[in-house]
Design an enzyme around this catalytic site. Structure first.
Site, PDB file in Angstrom:
ATOM      1  N   CYS A 280      78.936  20.854   3.308  1.00 10.22           N
ATOM      2  CA  CYS A 280      79.911  21.117   2.116  1.00 10.22           C
ATOM      3  C   CYS A 280      81.279  21.340   2.495  1.00 10.22           C
ATOM      4  CB  CYS A 280      79.156  22.194   1.036  1.00 10.22           C
ATOM      5  SG  CYS A 280      77.592  21.675   0.609  1.00 10.22           S
ATOM      6  N   HIS A 433      84.445  28.998  -3.283  1.00 15.64           N
ATOM      7  CA  HIS A 433      83.535  27.927  -3.055  1.00 15.64           C
ATOM      8  C   HIS A 433      82.617  28.110  -4.575  1.00 15.64           C
ATOM      9  CE1 HIS A 433      80.549  25.403  -1.241  1.00 15.64           C
ATOM     10  NE2 HIS A 433      79.461  26.141  -1.679  1.00 15.64           N
ATOM     11  N   HIS A 471      79.973  19.662  -7.640  1.00 14.11           N
ATOM     12  CA  HIS A 471      80.013  20.058  -6.288  1.00 14.11           C
ATOM     13  C   HIS A 471      79.617  18.534  -5.488  1.00 14.11           C
ATOM     14  CE1 HIS A 471      79.274  21.262  -2.238  1.00 14.11           C
ATOM     15  NE2 HIS A 471      78.605  22.289  -2.412  1.00 14.11           N
TER      16      HIS A 471
END
Length: 649
Positions: A280, A433, A471
């Site tokens: 990620c 994040h 995401h």
């Protein structure tokens, strides 16, 4: 030039909030905070992107051909634009009716023999041994299956998490160029990179002619490869579904394909290419590689980014089985309702239950500062440093660890050394994040708090883009970066609007989590910290400087050229503004160079000085510098040192 500063001269892409260039997506995120006129312009441009209206000159037309003014488009389509952007229920497929199969078995019993008729031509080449086949008329056969046997029968299933961040409703990347056989993520890569290149305001041919061919680099990847039908998804499913694989699924499925597509079909580049993944945090991995090469002088221009089309049933189910996604059931439990609030599925730093999957493509264009000054590029910020650190020994590959403490604190220390303590402690903010998992909200807030204590920072603004767009895996920190550029432009930090309160286990003594858009025009931001945490211990933090701060620095370095640069920049800005008007009308002018004349290999000439490539303004030149010269001596000097050692006793 030593210590070249990598400056951002273009950015583009697409997410659930819209197009990145000219800050369309950012304006969607802070829509209610914008002045009325800018709200209308944002809604109208998104209505065009979503194919609700088309623009002809100064006139808009709806799908029935009726003429509309901008105000009428806003009035009629605002709600559709709002409903069709950001996180929402999955539209790419029906998440409550996913095609699947159920395995059933029949035991060895005379009473349970299975008998059916079928076309003879449909018989498998190697029928099961338990089948007895009898020919019938008209090309049919009768099959009697005895003994134990297994069958797959159609049995649809339902995803436990039905929310996702998807490209705006009605916006189909394949409609904007000849996209035959291309997986969705590669379509998105072409559109995102094209948007970034157009946004520069300087023709790519002019940029390419200003540098040697190998001074251009492309850094791009997709973390999960291309998992839709045209890529690895179709490759792995074909035989089990009774189909066939194609000749394109293997090459187009590779995770390096976004870089390859940008090189071949957008830029026509023969320069450096690099495909790095870090789960990620992948965007910051490719960003670090580009920053490294520009700072060292190896590259003068870099196009970097990621494209990820991760909203597929298989990927969703995989993350759900890890208990990583926010399921419908758990969303209902959080809210005490029977109906999940898909719009608020992603809730960073609030009471949450898992992340929300999304798709996106984000690309930025970096130049070294000298080239940007020479060409009159418009500078949107700079990235002097990106830090990456692993977690060490882990109890679980998906659990957070200590690496982010190192990357984040190094970024803050670097920022202080570059722009000073005051800019960091009073004029910086953090793009966390913020994945929306219970573990993230505690661990990430704690580490940011510890950094704030170490560097004596109070009331540090923290935001989380995933609350808007979800995401997007490899592209996630790209979503964060382009949002940070929006804050520099509009002096507004997007609030975490999907939560009503910060969870009590989130560290807050030194941190500020705005739940509504935060106006920072009275305390302008000089620095943004982009933080990313990836499965496996892929921690990365980028330091981004505001265009105002970069301009101050460059005015010192290029004092004699700066007024000339400002004049050139006016022309660049005018060209970029023209593209913005065009793109706001969904006239995207996607660069797709398939079918253009190839470079004739016979025309390539190699000499002791370098390589000449037909069609390129400059040659590739060989470096004559020996970086290990201090380790070498003349043969005579070496022999003189060795001779006394060789005298016999």
């Amino acid at each position: 030039m030593p210590n070249s500063l990598p400056v951002i001269v273009g950015f583009g892409g697409y997410s659930a909030a819209g197009r990145s260039s000219s800050h369309q997506a950012f304006r969607r995120m802070i829509l209610e905070t914008l002045p009325a006129e800018e709200q209308v312009n944002t809604v109208v441009s998104l209505a065009c992107l979503m194919a609700q209206v088309t623009k002809e000159g100064e006139t808009y037309r709806d799908q029935q051909g009726a003429e509309l003014s901008a105000a009428e488009v806003d009035q009629q389509f605002r709600q559709q634009v709002l409903d069709g952007t950001l996180i929402r229920k999955i539209e790419l497929f029906d998440p409550a009716n996913i095609p699947g199969h159920k395995k059933i078995s029949f035991t060895d019993s005379p009473d349970q023999a299975v008998q059916f008729n079928m076309l003879k031509r449909d018989l498998p080449k190697v029928p099961p041994q338990s089948w007895q086949v009898r020919d019938l008329e008209d090309g049919n056969v009768e099959v009697t299956a005895t003994g134990s046997s297994q069958y797959l029968i159609e049995s649809p299933y339902e995803l436990i998490a039905k929310a996702a961040g998807q490209l705006p409703s009605g916006f189909n990347p394949s409609d904007h160029y000849n996209s035959r056989f291309h997986p969705r993520s590669l379509q998105m890569a072409l559109l995102g990179a094209s948007d970034a290149v157009h946004s520069i305001g300087i023709p790519w041919d002019k940029i390419a002619a200003s540098v040697a061919p190998d001074e251009v680099g492309v850094y791009s990847s997709s973390a999960l490869s291309q998992m839709t039908e045209e890529g690895f998804g179709g490759l792995l499913q074909a035989r089990l579904r009774g189909g066939r694989t194609t000749a394109k699924q293997v090459p187009l499925g590779l995770n390096s394909m976004p870089a390859d597509f940008v090189n071949a079909y957008v830029l026509g580049s023969v320069g450096h290419t690099e495909a790095i993944t870090g789960a990620c945090a992948s965007f910051l991995y490719v960003l670090q590689a580009a920053v490294r090469d520009i700072r060292s002088g190896r590259r003068r221009v870099a196009i970097l980014g990621n494209a990820e089309a991760g909203v597929t049933p298989e990927i969703s189910e995989g993350f759900a089985n890890m208990s990583a996604l926010g399921s419908d059931e758990n969303l209902c439990k959080l809210d005490g309702t029977d109906t999940p609030d898909w719009r608020r599925a992603s809730r960073p730093f609030g009471h949450n239950c898992g992340f929300t999957l999304s798709e996106a493509t984000q690309y930025i264009v970096l130049m070294d500062d000298a080239l940007a000054i020479e060409l009159g590029a418009d500078i949107h910020g700079a990235v002097p440093e990106v830090f990456i650190n692993a977690d060490g020994v882990k109890k679980s590959i998906s659990a957070p660890g200590v690496g982010n403490y190192i990357s984040f604190s190094k970024a803050v220390a670097a920022a202080i050394s570059i722009v000073g303590e005051d800019s960091v402690t009073k004029h910086s903010f953090v793009h966390a994040h913020g994945s929306s998992t219970p573990a993230n909200r505690t661990t990430e807030s704690h580490l940011i708090e510890q950094v704030a204590i170490a560097f004596d920072i109070y009331d540090w603004p923290i935001t989380a883009t995933k609350s808007y767009v979800g995401h997007s895996l490899s592209t996630a920190s790209g979503d964060q970066l382009v949002s940070a550029l929006g804050t520099f432009k509009y002096q507004t930090i997007p609030g975490i609007k999907t939560i009503t309160e910060v969870a009590p286990d989130v560290a807050q003594e030194r941190l500020r989590f705005p739940l509504q858009d935060l106006d920072v025009s009275g305390n302008k931001m000089d620095v943004a910290f982009i933080n990313s945490k990836g499965f496996g211990g892929n921690n990365a933090t980028a330091l981004v400087l505001s265009p105002t701060k970069v301009e101050e620095m460059l005015a010192v370095r290029y004092a004699d050229q700066f007024n000339q640069y400002l004049d050139l920049r006016k022309v660049t800005r005018a060209a970029a503004a023209e593209y913005a008007v065009q793109a706001d009308a969904a006239q995207l002018d996607v660069i797709y160079r398939f079918g253009e004349p190839l470079i004739e290999e016979a025309g390539v000439t190699i000499s002791t000085e370098g390589v000449h490539i037909p069609g390129f303004a400059r040659d590739v030149t060989f470096s004559r510098e020996n970086p290990w010269q201090d380790m070498q001596q003349s043969a005579a000097a070496v022999q003189a040192q060795l001779d006394p050692l060789c005298v016999p006793d």
